[in-house]
Motif scaffolding. Sequence first.
Motif, PDB file in Angstrom:
ATOM      1  N   PHE A 137       0.837  -1.208   0.000  1.00  0.00           N
ATOM      2  CA  PHE A 137       0.000   0.000   0.000  1.00  0.00           C
ATOM      3  C   PHE A 137       0.867   1.251   0.000  1.00  0.00           C
ATOM      4  CE2 PHE A 137      -2.457  -3.427   1.828  1.00  0.00           C
ATOM      5  CZ  PHE A 137      -3.567  -3.391   1.012  1.00  0.00           C
ATOM      6  N   LYS A 138       2.000   1.145   0.656  1.00  0.00           N
ATOM      7  CA  LYS A 138       2.939   2.263   0.682  1.00  0.00           C
ATOM      8  C   LYS A 138       3.544   2.462  -0.699  1.00  0.00           C
ATOM      9  CE  LYS A 138       5.168   3.540   4.798  1.00  0.00           C
ATOM     10  NZ  LYS A 138       5.845   3.054   5.980  1.00  0.00           N
ATOM     11  N   GLU A 139       3.823   1.366  -1.365  1.00  0.00           N
ATOM     12  CA  GLU A 139       4.494   1.445  -2.670  1.00  0.00           C
ATOM     13  C   GLU A 139       3.512   1.607  -3.823  1.00  0.00           C
ATOM     14  OE1 GLU A 139       6.437  -2.269  -2.526  1.00  0.00           O
ATOM     15  OE2 GLU A 139       7.863  -1.645  -0.978  1.00  0.00           O
ATOM     16  N   GLY A 140       2.229   1.399  -3.536  1.00  0.00           N
ATOM     17  CA  GLY A 140       1.234   1.515  -4.602  1.00  0.00           C
ATOM     18  C   GLY A 140       1.127   0.275  -5.458  1.00  0.00           C
ATOM     19  N   GLN A 141       1.677  -0.836  -4.978  1.00  0.00           N
ATOM     20  CA  GLN A 141       1.630  -2.060  -5.795  1.00  0.00           C
ATOM     21  C   GLN A 141       0.384  -2.868  -5.449  1.00  0.00           C
ATOM     22  OE1 GLN A 141       5.266  -4.276  -5.839  1.00  0.00           O
ATOM     23  NE2 GLN A 141       4.698  -5.342  -7.709  1.00  0.00           N
ATOM     24  N   PHE A 142      -0.756  -2.348  -5.841  1.00  0.00           N
ATOM     25  CA  PHE A 142      -2.026  -2.966  -5.469  1.00  0.00           C
ATOM     26  C   PHE A 142      -2.297  -4.238  -6.264  1.00  0.00           C
ATOM     27  CE2 PHE A 142      -3.001   1.675  -4.744  1.00  0.00           C
ATOM     28  CZ  PHE A 142      -2.796   1.602  -3.392  1.00  0.00           C
ATOM     29  N   ILE A 143      -3.121  -5.069  -5.645  1.00  0.00           N
ATOM     30  CA  ILE A 143      -3.637  -6.253  -6.348  1.00  0.00           C
ATOM     31  C   ILE A 143      -5.137  -6.034  -6.414  1.00  0.00           C
ATOM     32  CG2 ILE A 143      -3.744  -8.772  -6.337  1.00  0.00           C
ATOM     33  CD1 ILE A 143      -1.470  -8.528  -4.112  1.00  0.00           C
ATOM     34  N   ASP A 144      -5.547  -5.219  -7.356  1.00  0.00           N
ATOM     35  CA  ASP A 144      -6.903  -4.694  -7.296  1.00  0.00           C
ATOM     36  C   ASP A 144      -7.902  -5.627  -7.936  1.00  0.00           C
ATOM     37  OD1 ASP A 144      -9.234  -3.182  -7.312  1.00  0.00           O
ATOM     38  OD2 ASP A 144      -8.079  -1.330  -7.344  1.00  0.00           O
ATOM     39  N   GLU A 145      -8.755  -6.202  -7.098  1.00  0.00           N
ATOM     40  CA  GLU A 145      -9.789  -7.095  -7.604  1.00  0.00           C
ATOM     41  C   GLU A 145     -11.129  -6.391  -7.795  1.00  0.00           C
ATOM     42  OE1 GLU A 145      -9.716  -9.976  -8.887  1.00  0.00           O
ATOM     43  OE2 GLU A 145      -7.632 -10.480  -8.471  1.00  0.00           O
ATOM     44  N   SER A 146     -11.169  -5.107  -7.499  1.00  0.00           N
ATOM     45  CA  SER A 146     -12.421  -4.388  -7.773  1.00  0.00           C
ATOM     46  C   SER A 146     -12.447  -3.906  -9.208  1.00  0.00           C
ATOM     47  CB  SER A 146     -12.580  -3.206  -6.815  1.00  0.00           C
ATOM     48  OG  SER A 146     -11.466  -2.354  -6.921  1.00  0.00           O
ATOM     49  N   VAL A 147     -11.429  -4.321  -9.969  1.00  0.00           N
ATOM     50  CA  VAL A 147     -11.305  -3.917 -11.371  1.00  0.00           C
ATOM     51  C   VAL A 147     -12.560  -4.216 -12.178  1.00  0.00           C
ATOM     52  CG1 VAL A 147     -10.113  -4.565 -13.483  1.00  0.00           C
ATOM     53  CG2 VAL A 147      -8.811  -4.054 -11.430  1.00  0.00           C
ATOM     54  N   ALA A 148     -13.129  -5.397 -11.909  1.00  0.00           N
ATOM     55  CA  ALA A 148     -14.305  -5.794 -12.692  1.00  0.00           C
ATOM     56  C   ALA A 148     -15.449  -4.813 -12.479  1.00  0.00           C
ATOM     57  CB  ALA A 148     -14.734  -7.190 -12.298  1.00  0.00           C
ATOM     58  N   ALA A 149     -15.371  -4.056 -11.384  1.00  0.00           N
ATOM     59  CA  ALA A 149     -16.425  -3.076 -11.123  1.00  0.00           C
ATOM     60  C   ALA A 149     -16.043  -1.712 -11.679  1.00  0.00           C
ATOM     61  CB  ALA A 149     -16.683  -2.986  -9.630  1.00  0.00           C
ATOM     62  N   GLY A 150     -15.110  -1.689 -12.621  1.00  0.00           N
ATOM     63  CA  GLY A 150     -14.713  -0.436 -13.263  1.00  0.00           C
ATOM     64  C   GLY A 150     -15.924   0.305 -13.794  1.00  0.00           C
ATOM     65  N   VAL A 151     -15.839   1.601 -13.854  1.00  0.00           N
ATOM     66  CA  VAL A 151     -17.025   2.398 -14.170  1.00  0.00           C
ATOM     67  C   VAL A 151     -17.505   2.156 -15.593  1.00  0.00           C
ATOM     68  CG1 VAL A 151     -16.436   4.192 -12.549  1.00  0.00           C
ATOM     69  CG2 VAL A 151     -15.621   4.339 -14.905  1.00  0.00           C
ATOM     70  N   ALA A 152     -18.762   2.368 -15.781  1.00  0.00           N
ATOM     71  CA  ALA A 152     -19.332   2.271 -17.119  1.00  0.00           C
ATOM     72  C   ALA A 152     -18.927   3.500 -17.909  1.00  0.00           C
ATOM     73  CB  ALA A 152     -20.845   2.181 -17.029  1.00  0.00           C
ATOM     74  N   HIS A 153     -18.982   3.403 -19.219  1.00  0.00           N
ATOM     75  CA  HIS A 153     -18.592   4.521 -20.056  1.00  0.00           C
ATOM     76  C   HIS A 153     -19.713   5.551 -20.111  1.00  0.00           C
ATOM     77  CE1 HIS A 153     -19.936   1.009 -22.425  1.00  0.00           C
ATOM     78  NE2 HIS A 153     -20.881   1.854 -22.746  1.00  0.00           N
TER      79      HIS A 153
END
Lengths: 415, 1003
Positions: free
Chosen positions: A399-415
């Motif tokens: 979290f300090k380095e910003g090296q996330f393992i982001d699993e909320s990606v699938a919830a990326g915003v709609a266009h």
Amino acid sequence: MKRYSVFAIAKEALNYHMGWEKAWASPEPKKQYDAIIVGAGGHGLATAYYLGKNHGITNVAIIEKGWLGGGNTGRNTTIIRSNYLQDPSAAIYEKARSLYETMSQDLNYNVMFSPRGVMMLAQTHHEVRGYMRTAHANALQGVTTEFISPARVKELCPILNIDGPRYPVLGALWQARGGTGRHDAVAWGYARACSAMGMDIIQQCEVTGVRSEGGVVKGVETTKGFIGCTKLGVVVAGHSGQLAEMAGFRLPIEAVALQALVSEPVKPCMDVVVMANTVHGYMSQSDKGEMVIGGGTDGFNNYTQRGSFHHIEETLRALVETFPMISRLKMLRQWGGIVDMTGDRSPIISKTPLGNCFFNCGWGTGGFKAIPGSGWAMAELMAKGEPGALAEAFNMWRFKEGQFIDESVAAGVAH
Amino acid sequence: MSTRLSKGGRLIDRSKVQNFTFNGTAMRGYQGDTLAAALLANDQMLVGRSFKYHRPRGIVGSGPEEPNALVNLGRAGRSEPNQRATTTELFDGLECASQNHWPSLNYDVGVINNTLARFLPGGFYYKTFMYPRAAWKHLFEPIIRASAGLGKPPQEPDADRYEQAYAFCDVLIIGGGIAGLQAALIAGTAGLRVILLEQNAHWGGRAPVDGDVVDGMPAAEWVAKALQDLDKMTNVTLRNRCTGAGVYDHGYVLADEKVADHTPGDGRPKHRLWRIRAGQILTATGAIERPLSFAGNDIPGVMLAASTRDFVVNFAVSPGDRTVIVTNNDDAYRTAIALHEAGLSVPCIVDARSTVTGDLPLRAKALGLRIATGMGIAKVSGGKRVTKVALCMQAGEGAVIEEIACEAVAMSGGWSPVVHLWSHCGGKLTWDTTHAHFRPDATRPPTGADGAAMVVALGAANGAMTAADAMVDAANGTQLALKALGFDAKPKIVSSAAPVQEAEMEPVWIMPYGAGVKLKSKMWLDYQNDVKVSDVQLAAREGYSSVEHTKRYTTLGMATDQGKLSNINGLAILADARNAEIPQVGTTTFRPPYTPVTLGALAGESRGEIFQPLRMTPMHAWHQTQGAYFEPVGLWRRPYTFPRGGETHAQSVAREVNNTRNALGLLDASTLGKIIVKGPDAGRFLDMLYTGVMSSLPIGKCRYGLMCSEQGFLSDDGVVARIDDETWLCHTTSGGADRIHAWMEDWLQCEWWDWQVYTANITEQLAQVAVVGPNARKLLEKMGGMDVSKETLPFMQWADGTLGGFAVRVYRISFSGELSYEIAVAASEGAAFWAALHAAGAELGAMPYGTEALHIMRAEKGFIMIGDETDGTIIPQDLNLGWAISKKKADFLGKRGQERTYLASEDRWKLAGFETLDGSVIPDGSYILAPGLNANGQGNTQGRVTSTYFSPTLGRGIAMGLIKGGLARMGDVVDFNTLSGAPIKAKVVDPVFYDKDGEKQNV
């Protein structure tokens, strides 16, 4: 440990089942252990189990404030899947899923893992692209998934309304080898196996402090007195923040209530697990016949295992629309659990600023499915003092380095 | 046999016969009957089968506690499983069927489980079914699933509708018995806004059945008078058939009103779900009688004593000609007396206590009824109905002293207050040794937002177990609640009930006390789930001795009644097995709802088209008439494409792209987010929000801006226009408008609350049309009214004016690479303006285009799309958008985040274009392969596709994507993975595929 089997049942039946031994012992704590695990939930018990099984460390105590398996292990929707997007997630969840396949035999305790298949519905074009991405990622990660057509969706789950006027089903990400398990049995099975290895499961014992010397952990203060240890593993989900404070550091974790509910039991009508993320709801049917329904998390932090009612309504709107036939079934029971959320929705399995003190937390809304993989990775970390391949990416410094393992990606915003 | 008595029945109207069927057999009852009463009146003792052993089950209770009498009600779209017969009002034409048996209720092969019961103790399934491994999924589990479950799931969509409503009050009283009515009278007279809920169709609770006297009148008379008085109070709302289902934080109560369950198909909603906010919640929910644990206590004909009384007094239904009473308290004597008064035989009252002294036993004695003290039931005999009971000494081991032939057994093990609503939101309980029950601990109530008590329990629900005590308790509790609301006046009128002297009950958890395991394995705790005394003891023996473990291991209390009958008895057995006191063992958690709530009621009217709010642009109707294929974008529906004739979507999209590139395309862009940001500090605010500088934007100009999360990740983009000195208009993505507006307000309200900035989301106030293509200017000139020439309105500027008589604001911006104007008009004129553009544009080749053509054209031009190129992990630098990040600003949201090592790393995947070598289209979601495997054995990757399309303009597949090294990799050939076979080779190229120099858009 007396083995469980159909023959054992028959034998005991003749004696009106008076001869069964305790599934686990309830000893008083010893003064000192090689390792103490705080938290006798699924993850903590699995950690202890693999410490013994994989690394030969059995002088272990598992300390539990309440009753074992009484946190999120006993209040989730029992879904097991590994169709995650990011490599580190897919690795640990797939490890967990594969361990679930043989868990009943491994523990000699029927945890009822049932690979009935998990489908995640795609109800917008954006979601189709998202799941196509997951399918391509899974193909390289060794996770067997496929993107299936609406017709196949309907075939696998006939009670689904795939032609809803608002969000018709455009396909689904299907993991045939995902499914469900009996959540309590996972905790009980591990507890029995740990106890059989000579480990001490100490329930009704609250940790009130962490003692250290020269930056290295020495043991824990508890309501049953001080208990010393060489290594300390903290696996306490929603209460990780409090334990971290005792250990002298802060964690990037928030606690929120996640809700679930079950209907009254009915005869089988749904074989698979269905998740509908666009409309926010998921459902499966338990072996008992209840429809098991998962809802959302509250938008505010709290420690009550309840949650606000409007989330239940939102979830049921989604599911009654998705499965119209459930409309006349009834909600039998609703409850909440405290989930520990990190900023990237991925867990922490990590060394900490305190020597020989290790944390495993942040599983958020998806911890049950990870239990064996999580325990496996945490045991390796504790035994070796360094993370193995499964745990490495989940260190808390990311979290300090910003090296996330982001699993909320699938919830990326709609266009 | 059970039958209808020739006279009596305070709730039935014998002049109104109601015909109904049970398992196809025609039966008759009366208006006012519950279905359970009507079934008993027709001698239907056997009504179902238990969950695990498929044992015969009869009616045991008379209210929501009933675990056995669950039937399938109705058919087709009104088929409803697991309906409790005891709370179902009978109506003419009712059809019901018993559940969980095959082939029939009387002959159920599932009963084999009963024969094998000895081999199937609590939790047996954890110990077997493990080998061979595949057998669980393919053999054992399917068998278990098929034999579990209760009713059949409905096959058809629900034919009924449901309604939801809100209500607010000072005092919400749940329970319309005499305690609740007392509370309502006091609070109502004090002038407070009162809502009183009663789950049944009738008021008054137990008192009229029990023969209590209130204010010198028979209870029924007092209830009628109280209702009349309450009716006159405009500040009091009475609502019957309405169950208080759950208590939530801050005085929020869920109540479920069964509006039309008893009049199906009459056009009214089936249920109405109430969400009530109450200042104080008073629970006058009464108490539930406990069964006694003796062998054979689950045989049809064994009923709760008070329920037996209910059937006799309320419905004139006899459970049998000869009923044995078995009890540990005085209340059950009321049942003996009621049966006797109805002319039925009570051969014996078996009382576990060694002496009886209360008023009621004395009355029974005076009536000549036999009382056997210090005795218990050793065993009940019978299969599908009771035939006889064997008596034994309660203190002994069960040696049979005497057998009595009978048709019914009425049992009472004492009473447990209904503490569910008290407990839902954190109210704690205390163990009352006098009554052997848990009751609310007034010193540890559920608390509201202010930390003060928000629930007060009244009457029997508070452990005041006689009518006289309950009335006093209700008055005191109500006064307490009124005081909490700021009313300190003494109640003007308080009613009181005549005392009846009752002797102390004696806790009896097992009958007889010294029963061995053989008898215990015939003593049922949970009738529906088949949990016996021996199962709880087994759980404790095996270490599942926490109350939650016991519950989960044995399934005790997990049936549809949620342990209303079984929990306390189970706790007592567990406490005994653990050698602990009951309060040390504690209870399982009380969870909402009190009784199950239909899912349809929870979903309310959100079905079909109005499942979620539907947002439509002013041009929506036009799109529909043109046969648009829509896609959901948030709550909006946007045309994806406008197919003509027999076109496939791919064909129509290609036509739309080509027509726009070569002639003229019109896009309904109304969904684009439009947020006004205004105020002296608006410029400063936007400089923090966007990565670029917006404060320096000259009036009349537009600037492209990026917004990032605090973590530094790109969250939205759009064109910002400076309107005047203090006003900016921020365009957001269609899906992002609400989120970004909330984000702005979050910062303004929580962090920069001293900045003078005002925001307004005006997305729906304006309709917006993109006029795109080489003929765009010609169309606007044809419409006439303002100068839209290159000189007057150059690229990235805006102007107000009129076009064809419409007041418009025209932005010279482009998301397609073509000459393009985005024109905003008032929403009310949107449809007319859109039509006027089409009319005027016809000769210029105007055609509408949808979102897919929009996406393709922006991809051809190398423009990023939020949600495609971004996914919450992408920073602007990844997308070569570093130019849009100010280097001069001291701070902006995301700046610090982007400085972290991993985000600043050169190794990040960066945006590039891709062209397949064979011209094909790279599949959505494909990854770029890298050599080897990682430490977890997963294939290595070096990038992925983010947007991939067939470009009608170029006649080939084009793609944008992220690749390690980004544009420095230009010319490299890489492999994209596919799900079906060999990877696809593609060359790294510039992502701008079309009109690299901007000659088309800047004309």
